[in-house]
Scaffold this motif. Structure first.
Motif, mmCIF file in Angstrom:
data_model
loop_
_atom_site.group_PDB
_atom_site.id
_atom_site.type_symbol
_atom_site.label_atom_id
_atom_site.label_comp_id
_atom_site.label_asym_id
_atom_site.label_seq_id
_atom_site.Cartn_x
_atom_site.Cartn_y
_atom_site.Cartn_z
ATOM 1 N N MET A 181 0.838 -1.200 0.000
ATOM 2 C CA MET A 181 0.000 0.000 0.000
ATOM 3 C C MET A 181 0.875 1.253 0.000
ATOM 4 S SD MET A 181 -3.091 0.829 2.622
ATOM 5 C CE MET A 181 -4.013 -0.610 2.049
ATOM 6 N N LYS A 182 1.945 1.196 0.764
ATOM 7 C CA LYS A 182 2.886 2.321 0.810
ATOM 8 C C LYS A 182 3.498 2.569 -0.573
ATOM 9 C CE LYS A 182 6.972 3.720 3.460
ATOM 10 N NZ LYS A 182 7.886 3.294 4.547
ATOM 11 N N ASN A 183 3.854 1.504 -1.252
ATOM 12 C CA ASN A 183 4.420 1.634 -2.609
ATOM 13 C C ASN A 183 3.402 2.213 -3.584
ATOM 14 O OD1 ASN A 183 6.889 0.636 -1.775
ATOM 15 N ND2 ASN A 183 6.398 -1.484 -2.327
ATOM 16 N N GLN A 184 2.155 1.808 -3.436
ATOM 17 C CA GLN A 184 1.104 2.339 -4.307
ATOM 18 C C GLN A 184 0.923 3.840 -4.096
ATOM 19 O OE1 GLN A 184 -2.468 0.092 -3.666
ATOM 20 N NE2 GLN A 184 -1.648 -1.793 -4.554
ATOM 21 N N LEU A 185 0.960 4.265 -2.838
ATOM 22 C CA LEU A 185 0.839 5.695 -2.545
ATOM 23 C C LEU A 185 2.028 6.470 -3.108
ATOM 24 C CD1 LEU A 185 -0.562 5.704 1.092
ATOM 25 C CD2 LEU A 185 -1.685 6.606 -0.933
ATOM 26 N N ASN A 186 3.203 5.888 -2.981
ATOM 27 C CA ASN A 186 4.391 6.529 -3.555
ATOM 28 C C ASN A 186 4.214 6.756 -5.054
ATOM 29 O OD1 ASN A 186 6.522 7.297 -1.793
ATOM 30 N ND2 ASN A 186 6.870 5.140 -1.295
ATOM 31 N N ARG A 187 3.670 5.740 -5.723
ATOM 32 C CA ARG A 187 3.435 5.871 -7.168
ATOM 33 C C ARG A 187 2.367 6.918 -7.457
ATOM 34 N NH1 ARG A 187 4.329 0.188 -6.906
ATOM 35 N NH2 ARG A 187 2.085 -0.255 -6.778
ATOM 36 N N SER A 188 1.353 7.004 -6.594
ATOM 37 C CA SER A 188 0.292 8.002 -6.778
ATOM 38 C C SER A 188 0.843 9.418 -6.701
ATOM 39 C CB SER A 188 -0.799 7.825 -5.720
ATOM 40 O OG SER A 188 -1.435 6.571 -5.861
ATOM 41 N N PHE A 189 1.852 9.607 -5.841
ATOM 42 C CA PHE A 189 2.487 10.917 -5.716
ATOM 43 C C PHE A 189 3.692 11.060 -6.646
ATOM 44 C CE2 PHE A 189 0.475 10.625 -1.434
ATOM 45 C CZ PHE A 189 -0.336 11.752 -1.540
ATOM 46 N N ALA A 190 3.845 10.102 -7.554
ATOM 47 C CA ALA A 190 4.954 10.106 -8.525
ATOM 48 C C ALA A 190 6.302 10.220 -7.821
ATOM 49 C CB ALA A 190 4.778 11.239 -9.525
ATOM 50 N N ASN A 191 6.376 9.602 -6.635
ATOM 51 C CA ASN A 191 7.622 9.591 -5.846
ATOM 52 C C ASN A 191 8.165 11.005 -5.581
ATOM 53 O OD1 ASN A 191 7.912 6.685 -5.635
ATOM 54 N ND2 ASN A 191 8.336 6.727 -7.836
ATOM 55 N N THR A 192 7.251 11.976 -5.447
ATOM 56 C CA THR A 192 7.681 13.363 -5.221
ATOM 57 C C THR A 192 7.839 13.699 -3.746
ATOM 58 O OG1 THR A 192 5.373 14.080 -5.277
ATOM 59 C CG2 THR A 192 6.617 14.192 -7.347
ATOM 60 N N MET A 193 7.452 12.811 -2.847
ATOM 61 C CA MET A 193 7.597 13.092 -1.417
ATOM 62 C C MET A 193 7.988 11.825 -0.665
ATOM 63 S SD MET A 193 3.659 13.463 -0.082
ATOM 64 C CE MET A 193 3.338 14.852 -1.166
ATOM 65 N N GLN A 194 8.630 12.035 0.460
ATOM 66 C CA GLN A 194 9.024 10.924 1.321
ATOM 67 C C GLN A 194 7.904 10.668 2.331
ATOM 68 O OE1 GLN A 194 11.794 8.974 1.191
ATOM 69 N NE2 GLN A 194 12.269 10.029 -0.735
ATOM 70 N N LEU A 195 7.175 9.591 2.149
ATOM 71 C CA LEU A 195 6.042 9.310 3.029
ATOM 72 C C LEU A 195 6.480 9.133 4.474
ATOM 73 C CD1 LEU A 195 3.854 6.904 0.854
ATOM 74 C CD2 LEU A 195 3.887 9.390 0.915
ATOM 75 N N ASP A 196 7.657 8.553 4.680
ATOM 76 C CA ASP A 196 8.129 8.305 6.048
ATOM 77 C C ASP A 196 8.375 9.594 6.818
ATOM 78 O OD1 ASP A 196 8.017 5.582 5.784
ATOM 79 O OD2 ASP A 196 10.081 5.395 5.087
ATOM 80 N N SER A 197 8.575 10.697 6.108
ATOM 81 C CA SER A 197 8.869 11.959 6.792
ATOM 82 C C SER A 197 7.621 12.801 7.054
ATOM 83 C CB SER A 197 9.870 12.779 5.965
ATOM 84 O OG SER A 197 9.287 13.165 4.731
ATOM 85 N N LEU A 198 6.464 12.364 6.542
ATOM 86 C CA LEU A 198 5.231 13.128 6.740
ATOM 87 C C LEU A 198 4.801 13.119 8.207
ATOM 88 C CD1 LEU A 198 2.970 12.150 3.690
ATOM 89 C CD2 LEU A 198 4.041 14.364 4.132
ATOM 90 N N GLU A 199 4.410 14.287 8.718
ATOM 91 C CA GLU A 199 3.919 14.390 10.093
ATOM 92 C C GLU A 199 2.413 14.573 10.139
ATOM 93 O OE1 GLU A 199 6.068 17.376 12.164
ATOM 94 O OE2 GLU A 199 8.005 16.345 11.969
#
Length: 202
Positions: free
Chosen positions: A156-174
Motif C-alpha cells: 500500500m505504501k508503494n502504491q501511494l508513492n506511485r500516486s504521488f509520482a515519488n515526489t515526497m518521502q512518506l516516512d517523513s510526513l507528520e
C-alpha cells in the motif's frame, strides 16, 4: 430453526427498508426472544411505531406506541417471546413520522456510524504527529472510515508513492494521508479540516 429464522429476518428487514428509507428495522436474537430495533441513518429525529402480527410467538398486549428514534441512532422497539420448538411466522407494519409527538416514548438510544458522501480512508505514516488526535475524533464521530498504517503494509505504501509520482518521502510526513472519495490530501491537520473537505462539492 435458526436458518429459517435468519431468512425471515432478512426478508422482512429488506421489505421495510424498501417501503421507507428513513428507517431500517433490524432484529437481534437473544435466548427465546427476538428483539426489533429501529435504525435511523438520517440527521433528523423520527417517531416510529411497529405492529407485529403472526404465529408461534407471544408478545405484549399493550397498545403500540410511537417511540422517538434520534438522528443517527439505534433504538429498541419491541421484543417477542419465541415458542419452544416453533418457527416464528410474522409480518410487521411500520409507521414513521417526522412530525414529532410530545407523547412519543423516549428510550435509550445507541449512537451508530453512517456512510459519508465520500469514502474516508486514513493512511498513517510512521512519523505522523497529527494522526492520534484525528483518528480519535473519527472514532468518536458519526462517519464510517478505514485506517491503514503504512509501516504494516509495504504494498500500500508503494502504491501511494506511485500516486504521488515519488515526489515526497512518506516516512517523513507528520500529517496523515487522507483519501476522500478517491482524492488524496496531505494537508488535512484536524477533524474540522477533514469535515470541510468532505462537505465540499467538487
Amino acid at each position: 430453526m435458526k436458518n429459517i429464522l435468519i431468512v425471515l429476518i432478512t426478508l422482512f428487514s429488506a421489505n421495510v427498508w424498501a417501503q421507507d428509507s428513513k428507517i431500517k428495522v433490524i432484529t437481534e436474537e437473544i435466548p427465546n426472544r427476538l428483539a426489533f430495533y429501529a435504525v435511523n441513518e438520517n440527521e433528523e429525529d423520527l417517531d416510529v411505531m411497529i405492529t407485529i402480527e403472526g404465529t408461534n410467538f407471544r408478545q405484549s398486549k399493550a397498545r403500540p406506541r410511537l417511540i422517538r428514534v434520534p438522528g443517527i441512532s439505534k433504538v429498541h422497539l419491541k421484543t417477542i417471546m419465541l415458542l419452544r420448538g416453533k418457527t416464528p411466522q410474522y409480518t410487521y407494519d411500520l409507521v414513521v413520522n417526522d412530525s414529532l409527538s410530545k407523547r412519543a416514548v423516549k428510550k435509550e438510544a445507541t449512537a451508530i456510524k453512517i456512510k459519508p458522501k465520500k469514502n474516508i480512508t486514513v493512511y498513517v505514516p510512521s512519523m505522523c504527529n497529527q494522526c492520534d488526535s484525528l483518528l480519535q475524533s473519527l472514532a468518536d464521530g458519526k462517519y464510517l472510515y478505514q485506517m491503514h498504517k503504512l509501516d504494516e503494509n509495504v504494498e500500500m505504501k508503494n502504491q501511494l508513492n506511485r500516486s504521488f509520482a515519488n515526489t515526497m518521502q512518506l516516512d517523513s510526513l507528520e500529517t496523515p494521508i487522507i483519501n476522500l472519495g478517491g482524492k488524496l490530501f496531505t494537508k488535512i491537520n484536524n477533524y474540522d479540516d477533514l469535515i470541510t473537505k468532505l462537505e465540499f462539492e467538487d
